[in-house]
Write a protein that holds these residues in place. Structure first.
Motif, mmCIF file in Angstrom:
data_model
loop_
_atom_site.group_PDB
_atom_site.id
_atom_site.type_symbol
_atom_site.label_atom_id
_atom_site.label_comp_id
_atom_site.label_asym_id
_atom_site.label_seq_id
_atom_site.Cartn_x
_atom_site.Cartn_y
_atom_site.Cartn_z
ATOM 1 N N LYS A 1 39.160 -20.459 -3.044
ATOM 2 C CA LYS A 1 38.050 -19.697 -2.482
ATOM 3 C C LYS A 1 36.887 -19.630 -3.466
ATOM 4 O O LYS A 1 35.741 -19.939 -3.121
ATOM 5 N N LEU B 1 35.382 -23.419 -4.387
ATOM 6 C CA LEU B 1 34.584 -24.046 -3.345
ATOM 7 C C LEU B 1 33.353 -23.215 -3.008
ATOM 8 O O LEU B 1 32.286 -23.757 -2.743
ATOM 9 N N LYS B 2 33.522 -21.865 -3.012
ATOM 10 C CA LYS B 2 32.385 -21.005 -2.707
ATOM 11 C C LYS B 2 31.329 -21.092 -3.802
ATOM 12 O O LYS B 2 30.126 -21.176 -3.529
ATOM 13 N N ALA C 1 30.784 -23.575 -5.808
ATOM 14 C CA ALA C 1 30.117 -24.879 -5.717
ATOM 15 C C ALA C 1 29.086 -24.867 -4.595
ATOM 16 O O ALA C 1 27.971 -25.371 -4.756
ATOM 17 N N GLU C 2 29.444 -24.288 -3.468
ATOM 18 C CA GLU C 2 28.537 -24.243 -2.329
ATOM 19 C C GLU C 2 27.292 -23.425 -2.643
ATOM 20 O O GLU C 2 26.185 -23.798 -2.261
ATOM 21 N N GLU C 3 27.461 -22.340 -3.399
ATOM 22 C CA GLU C 3 26.338 -21.461 -3.715
ATOM 23 C C GLU C 3 25.278 -22.158 -4.551
ATOM 24 O O GLU C 3 24.093 -21.852 -4.446
ATOM 25 N N GLY D 1 24.735 -25.445 -4.460
ATOM 26 C CA GLY D 1 24.348 -26.685 -3.835
ATOM 27 C C GLY D 1 25.178 -27.880 -4.234
ATOM 28 O O GLY D 1 24.740 -29.025 -4.113
ATOM 29 N N MET D 2 26.393 -27.627 -4.703
ATOM 30 C CA MET D 2 27.262 -28.710 -5.143
ATOM 31 C C MET D 2 28.326 -28.969 -4.083
ATOM 32 O O MET D 2 28.878 -28.036 -3.511
ATOM 33 N N LYS D 3 28.601 -30.237 -3.831
ATOM 34 C CA LYS D 3 29.630 -30.600 -2.869
ATOM 35 C C LYS D 3 30.955 -30.714 -3.601
ATOM 36 O O LYS D 3 31.118 -31.525 -4.499
ATOM 37 N N ALA D 4 31.929 -29.882 -3.241
ATOM 38 C CA ALA D 4 33.241 -29.887 -3.888
ATOM 39 C C ALA D 4 34.322 -30.149 -2.856
ATOM 40 O O ALA D 4 34.243 -29.677 -1.724
ATOM 41 N N THR D 5 35.308 -30.928 -3.253
ATOM 42 C CA THR D 5 36.440 -31.235 -2.382
ATOM 43 C C THR D 5 37.726 -30.904 -3.113
ATOM 44 O O THR D 5 37.907 -31.306 -4.264
ATOM 45 N N ASP D 6 38.598 -30.141 -2.476
ATOM 46 C CA ASP D 6 39.886 -29.777 -3.070
ATOM 47 C C ASP D 6 40.964 -30.654 -2.454
ATOM 48 O O ASP D 6 41.237 -30.577 -1.260
#
Length: 885
Positions: A63, A66-67, A69-71, A73-78
């Motif tokens: 949580k 990924l959150k 990273a999103e905040e 502007g980064m694209k993250a993949t788990d």
């Protein structure tokens, strides 16, 4: 704000430096801040908190990560993998969950991408104090940030680190040392642990389990109380750790952008005596397939990564009509790019084709350049390289075998027998493949069930009904072998006397090579290979490789040829050895791609612009036209030369008259290149036998013919490189020579009259018929690829300078539908003289030539001992020393 919340510290008291900060890492990432007076102010102890949060750890991590990273502007993949995943599977999946695996998994991560700071390289740099060139593990980095945010003075303080974790304890020690603290490292087995702990001004506990360190052990004198509730501490610390991970990720991206600026290469050029592996040109390691230490293939995935980068400029090198001396086109191209890259520090890329082994083992030799301007290693370049030409040879001959097999089976088997072999039964079911469905659609048969075809449809589907007399596909070989120029095949008893006469071409003359040169993608190549017309049916309909079901096999055989071959020159400058364009987006908007067209501007440039530029959509910005003093003298009637023999006097002594009169060929080739609206730079390849006056005369005459510039070059090409740079900035207005919608005959006439200087053209009757057939089949709008000698502007190789008053006769025309052009063959005379005694009269000569219309040879009665073996041709008059034969 995360730091202050985690420590429970506001602005008050931040100037007090002798406070004690204690950070304890408990269990799977649980962080607590402790003070002497109060460790926790909740009823739950550490074990209870850990048990309660056990099932939430993964969810919290996912949580927050990924959150966070999103905040920003980064694209993250788990990526989630089971614990049973092997080391190799983890490496292949490039997962970030490597802590439970081996050092091999961790060290598989590229150091520049190791944002967790766990590889051996990162750890080594941290231990050495290279903090600006490594990544620091997120938890220790977060602890250090906590100390700094709470105002803890680190320098000259005594820090005690308790634990044995390589992920936290070791990096924490290195960080504290780098900040000028005195560090003592302890663990759970340390003797008198309480005494060691009590000495610390700063205490970091990273033991992995709670209550190793007691609150009463902490050094007295703490001036500020830290109060943190257990799960709140955990939650905030997780946010802090994730924040550090995000920070490291952003830092990684910044370092990459600073090091690899868009369009700017990071090449360190070599001295001429150095040979190093393939240079770095902005390609990532995963985009390159190494073939040893001196050559590589570049994956097409690089195109996707660079698709947003603007194209660079495009330059093509050609020459005047060549002579036996050679004008040095390849040497000029290589030297030019070396100067632009290694001396002017511009992004310049050279793209050349791999030479055929036929000429390499014949009289011509290789095409790697010469002297200090050559592609290395030249033996790799001139011979097998990475096997692209071999793949073309195999693919071409597979099609030839398929054609012969189809003809043989249709002559010896029934429709149903052929159908049974084409659509075999699998588990009792005959199912059409995709290729079968496509053929049925082309035939207008809208059926997908093989059992529903009627006899007439089976006949149309199974039989191509190839007319053997129209087979346009020949076998190829990458060696010159004169005894294979015409052979008879089908002699085996099993072929039931179905013999036929065929011949071998050189491999690079295969239409598949042309397809490779003009294709833009794998999908485009598949389509072009399938469209190749290999013969006509007895009804006059074209038969394609797709009709033979060969396109899939061809694309598999040719799969690696799409990737350009990367090599280098003596100074380490990069070069692509490939048939097709690729490098234009690598150089960036200020860079240049330099490529070659064949000799001269009447052959190479005309085809380059009207065919290659039309299909690629890439229009050159500069044309470099190579000439030599000796060639101009020869074009004005200078004596013939023989390779390896001493040069005649005319070529080693100054003769301005010969140069000025021979300039006519260079003038015409300049006009030819200028018809396309591109600036022209004349490159005079200077030799030691040339005089400055001769070279200056060529330059002056070239500028009078509206060449952008004329540059002499011998030792080094810096002046030429600078001229090309300037020409690249000049305005241009690219235009094609003819409209594709014109009739085939008109397009041929435009080329013959405007480029060659012919008065008119003449098409033999069979050429007129074939042109009509091609037009009827829908191929009339294709560009024209003329097959004519390169040794003269006319179709007669013996006529030098600028021939006039001739009619260009077209003896045949073929179609390369997959490549996308029609190629007419001009009528030519190939004469081989043997035992020639150069006297006016008498003379003893034995001559023979090859003509399509030759009748039976006969011996003509001749005066004295003149005996000529001639072929009688109704439309050709031969003359020898002014005596008409």
């Amino acid at each position: 704000s995360h730091t202050r919340a985690c420590c429970g510290v506001g602005g008050r008291g931040r100037d007090k430096l002798n406070r004690i900060l204690v950070v304890s890492i408990v269990g799977s990432g649980l962080i607590k801040a402790m003070a002497p007076a109060e460790i926790l102010n909740r009823k739950e102890n550490s074990a209870q908190i850990r048990a309660r949060l056990k099932n939430q750890v993964t969810q919290l991590k996912d949580k927050y990560l990924l959150k966070a990273a999103e905040e920003i502007g980064m694209k993250a993949t788990d990526i989630k993998l089971p614990r049973t995943t092997t080391e190799s599977e983890v490496i292949n999946a490039a997962t970030s969950r490597f802590r439970q695996y081996t050092e091999g998994v961790i060290n598989a991560i590229a150091p520049e991408k190791d944002v967790d700071g766990l590889t051996s390289i990162s750890a080594g740099k941290l231990a050495r104090g290279d903090l600006n060139d490594c990544f620091i593990p997120c938890m220790p980095k977060g602890c250090l940030e906590l100390m700094k945010e709470t105002g803890v003075q680190i320098a000259r303080r005594h820090a005690v680190v308790v634990g044995c974790s390589k992920i936290v304890r070791a990096p924490m020690c290195d960080l504290l040392l780098s900040n000028n603290a005195t560090v003592t490292t302890c663990h759970s087995k340390t003797a008198n642990l309480d005494e060691e702990v009590s000495k610390g001004d700063i205490l970091v506990v990273a033991t992995g389990r709670p209550e190793i360190v007691k609150g009463e052990w902490i050094k007295p004198g703490n001036s500020h109380q830290l109060k943190v509730v257990g799960d709140v501490a955990y939650d905030k610390a997780r946010l802090m750790t994730v924040a550090m991970l995000m920070q490291s990720t952003v830092e990684s991206a910044k370092r990459f952008l600073e090091k690899f600026k868009p369009g700017k290469w990071m090449i360190q050029y070599n001295n001429l005596n150095l040979k190093t592996p393939v240079p770095r040109i902005g390609l990532l390691s995963e985009e390159v397939e190494l073939y040893g230490e001196t050559k590589a293939k570049v994956l097409l995935s690089a195109l996707e990564c660079l698709k947003h980068q603007p194209d660079g400029k495009y330059q093509v090198v050609t020459g005047i009509t060549p002579t036996p001396l050679g004008e040095g086109k390849s040497t000029t191209t290589i030297g030019l790019v070396q100067a632009l890259l290694a001396h002017l520090y511009q992004n310049f890329f050279m793209c050349v084709r791999q030479p055929s082994q036929g000429p390499t083992f014949g009289i011509k030799g290789g095409a790697a350049g010469g002297g200090y301007s050559q592609v290395i290693p030249m033996e790799e370049f001139n011979l097998h390289l990475t096997g692209d030409i071999h793949a073309i040879t195999v693919s071409n001959n597979l099609v030839a075998a398929a054609i012969d097999a189809q003809i043989f089976h249709e002559l010896t088997q029934t429709d149903k027998a052929i159908f049974t072999h084409l659509v075999p039964s699998v588990n009792g079911v005959r199912k059409f493949s995709d290729i079968h469905i496509q053929r049925l659609n082309r035939l207008g048969i809208d059926k997908t069930d093989s059992t529903t075809l009627i006899d007439e449809e089976i006949n149309r589907f199974a039989r191509l009904d190839i007319d053997p007399e129209t087979t346009a596909w020949q076998r190829v070989l990458n060696t010159n072998d004169r005894f294979l120029r015409k052979i008879t095949i089908g002699q085996a008893p099993t072929k039931k006397s179905h013999t036929q006469t065929v011949h071998f071409d050189i491999s690079v003359a295969s239409e598949i090579m042309a397809v490779l040169a003009l294709t833009t993608s794998l999908e485009d190549r598949r389509e072009r290979l399938g469209k190749m017309v290999v013969a006509s049916s007895k009804k006059g309909e074209p038969v394609s490789a797709e009709d033979l079901g060969m396109s899939g096999a061809l694309i598999v055989l040719m799969k690696d040829t799409s990737k350009p071959n990367l090599m280098q020159r003596l100074e380490g400058t990069p070069v692509f050895v490939h048939a097709g364009p690729f490098a234009n987006i690598l150089v960036g908007p200020e860079g240049f791609v330099v490529t070659e067209a064949g000799f001269g501007a009447d052959i190479g440039i005309e085809k380059f612009f009207n065919i290659k530029s039309q299909y690629s959509g890439l229009h050159p910005h500069v044309v470099v036209l190579v000439a030599t003093v000796s060639a101009l003298k020869m074009h004005r009637g200078g004596p013939m030369v023989t390779a390896g023999m001493p040069l005649p006097k005319a070529y080693i002594e100054e003769n301005l008259e010969l140069v000025e009169k021979g300039f006519s060929n260079l003038k015409k080739q300049t006009e030819n290149a200028g018809m396309f609206g591109i600036p022209i730079v004349v490159a005079v390849n200077a030799f030691k036998t040339d005089t400055e006056t001769e070279l200056d005369l060529i330059g002056c005459l070239s500028r009078e013919q509206r060449a952008f510039d004329a540059v002499k070059w011998g030792k080094g090409t810096l002046a030429l490189a600078q001229a090309v740079q300037r020409a690249g900035q000049a305005p241009s207005s690219f235009q094609l020579l003819y409209d594709l919608k014109l009739p085939v005959e008109d397009k041929i006439r435009i080329i013959a009259q405007k480029i060659y200087g012919a008065d008119n053209i003449e098409l033999l009757l069979k050429v007129q018929h074939k042109a009509e057939v091609y037009t009827k089949q829908g191929f009339g709008n294709l560009p024209i690829c003329m097959a004519k000698t390169h040794l003269s502007l006319s179709h007669n190789a013996e006529r030098k300078g600028v021939p006039t008053g001739f009619v260009l006769t077209i003896r045949d025309i073929h179609a390369s539908i997959g490549a996308g052009f029609l190629y007419p063959l001009s009528k030519q005379i190939i004469i081989h003289l043997q035992e020639a005694t150069l006297k006016i009269w008498p003379v003893s000569i034995q001559a023979h030539w090859e003509l399509g219309s030759i009748r039976e040879p006969r011996v003509s009665p001749c005066p004295e001992d003149l005996k000529l073996i001639v072929g009688v041709s109704p439309d050709v008059i031969f003359s020898l020393n002014s005596h008409r034969v």
